[in-house]
Design a protein around this motif. Structure first.
Motif, short mmCIF file in Angstrom:
data_model
loop_
_atom_site.label_atom_id
_atom_site.label_comp_id
_atom_site.label_asym_id
_atom_site.label_seq_id
_atom_site.Cartn_x
_atom_site.Cartn_y
_atom_site.Cartn_z
N CYS A 20 0.84 -1.20 0.00
CA CYS A 20 0.00 0.00 0.00
C CYS A 20 0.88 1.25 0.00
CB CYS A 20 -0.93 -0.01 1.21
SG CYS A 20 -2.08 1.38 1.21
N SER A 34 -2.83 -12.07 -5.88
CA SER A 34 -3.72 -10.97 -6.27
C SER A 34 -4.54 -11.40 -7.48
CB SER A 34 -2.94 -9.70 -6.58
OG SER A 34 -2.15 -9.87 -7.71
N PRO A 39 -3.83 -4.19 -8.10
CA PRO A 39 -4.90 -4.24 -7.09
C PRO A 39 -4.98 -2.97 -6.25
CG PRO A 39 -3.00 -5.49 -6.34
CD PRO A 39 -2.69 -5.02 -7.73
N CYS A 41 -5.64 -1.59 -2.32
CA CYS A 41 -5.37 -2.11 -0.98
C CYS A 41 -6.66 -2.68 -0.38
CB CYS A 41 -4.82 -1.00 -0.09
SG CYS A 41 -4.51 -1.55 1.61
N PRO A 42 -6.64 -3.91 0.10
CA PRO A 42 -7.85 -4.49 0.68
C PRO A 42 -8.25 -3.85 2.02
CG PRO A 42 -6.01 -6.01 0.88
CD PRO A 42 -5.53 -4.84 0.07
N GLN A 45 -8.31 0.66 0.44
CA GLN A 45 -8.68 0.92 -0.95
C GLN A 45 -7.75 1.91 -1.66
OE1 GLN A 45 -10.93 -1.19 -2.13
NE2 GLN A 45 -10.96 -1.94 -0.04
#
Length: 68
Positions: A20, A34, A39, A41-42, A45
């Motif tokens: 991130c 992923s 992607p 960041c889970p 975001q």
């Protein structure tokens, strides 16, 4: 009495990860795990960037599944 156990050393390897970009967030994931090319960041975001880390070796079995 206490017994002395010998522990196996865990094999580590330099692994590509997504990290991130937010300084307040510690989110990261292995690139092999992923689902998208870039992607989010889970956790927060935010955007993520590639980097390499020394991590224990983990095999992603979903990449090796045989489709019939």
């Amino acid at each position: 009495m206490y017994s002395r156990k010998t522990f196996e050393e865990i094999e580590q390897k330099e692994t590509e990860v997504w990290s991130c970009t937010s300084p307040e967030c510690n989110g990261w994931m292995r690139q092999d795990f992923s689902f998208t090319d870039i992607p989010a960041c889970p956790l927060c975001q935010n955007t993520m960037e590639k980097e390499a880390r020394m991590l224990p070796v983990v095999e992603n079995l979903s990449n090796k599944m045989v489709r019939s």
